[in-house]
Design an enzyme around this catalytic site. Structure first.
Site: not given
Length: 430
Positions: A80, A147, A171-172, A200, A202, A357, A359
């Site tokens: 993302g 993917g 990310g991970d 990330t 998050d 979407y 932020i």
């Protein structure tokens, strides 16, 4: 129990080339950053006759592995979007070019799929001129995707292109793929450094205390919280419901609530709740009714992964990156709260804000942008020193090297026993 061996960073070989870096302080591989800050933890290892685990300190090495004149780098972004992606791309390009004299830098389009020739995606040439103003733009100039791709095909492409420095920003899921690529490279005995740069929004990657984009996300969400509070107070029994990102960890919701003390309810994945308290957890609806009867306004912030136990279907679908797809808790709460107040015959004026979407696609701001620059520079230093299968991280105020396998071992969660969550609870009603 963690061991010192868990923190060892793979290297491609002996560093025998003097670094061209002249204006920075060199760091040796012997310099470390302790994983533990608590003396009791350190003593526990000493009593067991073990050396406590520590991260390798990031930074420029006096001797490097790769000859800059023979280097060709590739940079990709996957997963993302996140504030700061373009800043990292820019400062990677600048550091490789100006610190080391690496002038062949490929931008790989749309994540790993850009390394699959069957996708027929042209690469982008990254130069200081090409990246000059990209920090002003949100998103990623390279594009992103989710993917899996065939790892052998990806390594074949790197070999054919002559790439010996691969930077994977993600990310991970992105980092796990980078780890698989590094393992294939090792088996083929190819001199290619693979460096992951943790992205990330998050803030949920383990063994890293800070990731880029998070601070900007909190700041951006804060502007909406202020407006949402005004909306709630502007109507009788006004309720503003705000959904933010946080698939498995509630850091954005918690920090936003603390930074903007208008929030009355902070709902996160780590702290279970129910609608009516029938399962023994906190009951949201009766509590909200009591507050509105008393105050006539409220603001709720909810992380996207919160309250998944409330859905009838517990089927776990996954996205292309292997992440569990959660049900939409924001719309669910909007409908359930509206239904409950209608049944109670109580007026409710509800406004719903989904910030997900919004932020994640803005540019990095302030300290976050500075962090992107320093993180990217540390990644360039690690790659040139022949470090591989490594993630560049941050711990206790210092930049570090973290084995990708260690960083992706588990997802970081918000600890409900910490002062952070205690402070959130003291400022909110629930």
């Amino acid at each position: 129990m963690l061991h010192k061996s868990d923190f060892i960073i793979p290297t491609l070989g002996e560093c025998a080339i003097p670094s061209p870096v002249t204006d920075q302080t060199f760091v040796s591989d012997a310099e470390t950053v302790s994983y533990f800050n608590d003396l009791a933890d350190i003593k526990r290892y000493a009593d067991a006759g073990e050396e406590p685990p520590a991260f390798e300190h990031a930074g420029p090495r006096k001797m490097i592995f790769h000859n800059p004149a023979w280097c060709r780098a590739a940079i990709l972004t996957a997963g993302g979007l996140c504030p700061g992606l373009n800043e990292v791309i820019k400062f990677l390009t600048i550091s490789l070019t100006r610190d080391y004299g690496v002038h062949d830098i490929y931008g790989i389009r749309y994540g790993y799929r850009g390394l699959n020739p069957a996708r027929n995606l042209p690469m982008v040439s990254l130069t200081p001129e090409a990246v000059d103003d990209i920090h002003d733009k949100g998103g990623s100039i390279l594009g992103s995707s989710r993917g899996a791709e065939d790892t052998d095909v990806l390594v074949d492409s790197l070999k054919r292109l002559g790439v010996n420095l691969l930077f994977c920003i993600g990310g991970d899921g992105t980092s796990r793929c980078a780890h698989e690529i590094a393992e294939k490279i090792h088996k083929r005995k190819l001199p290619i450094s693979v460096v992951a740069i943790p992205k990330t929004i998050d803030n949920d990657i383990s063994f890293i205390d800070k990731t880029f984009g998070f601070a900007t996300a909190v700041r951006t969400a804060g502007a909406f919280v202020s407006g949402a509070h005004n909306e709630a107070k502007g109507a009788y029994n006004g309720l503003s419901l705000i959904k933010v990102m946080g698939r498995d960890s509630g850091f954005i919701a918690a920090y936003t609530a603390l930074a903007n003390p208008y929030v009355n309810y902070c709902l996160i994945p780590e702290d279970p709740f129910s609608l009516d308290g029938s399962d023994g957890t906190k009951a949201l609806l009766p509590h909200l009714l009591e507050r509105l009867n008393r105050k006539h306004h409220a603001v709720i912030i909810v992380a996207e992964g919160a309250g998944q136990n409330l859905f009838a279907s517990q089927e776990r679908r996954k996205d292309a990156s292997g992440n569990i797809l959660h049900e939409d808790i924001g719309m669910f709460l909007k409908d359930e709260i509206s239904r409950f107040f209608k049944e109670q015959g109580v007026e409710l004026n509800l406004k719903y804000f989904d910030l997900g979407y919004t932020i994640r696609s803005v540019r990095a701001e302030g300290d976050d942008a500075v962090f992107c620059a320093l993180l990217a520079q540390s990644a360039a230093h690690a790659a040139m020193a022949g470090k591989t299968d490594v993630m560049v991280g941050h711990w206790s105020g210092k930049f570090t090297h973290v084995p990708i396998a260690l960083a992706t071992r588990r997802r970081k969660k918000l600890d409900l026993r910490t002062p952070l969550w205690a402070c959130v609870q003291s400022l909110t009603d629930f």
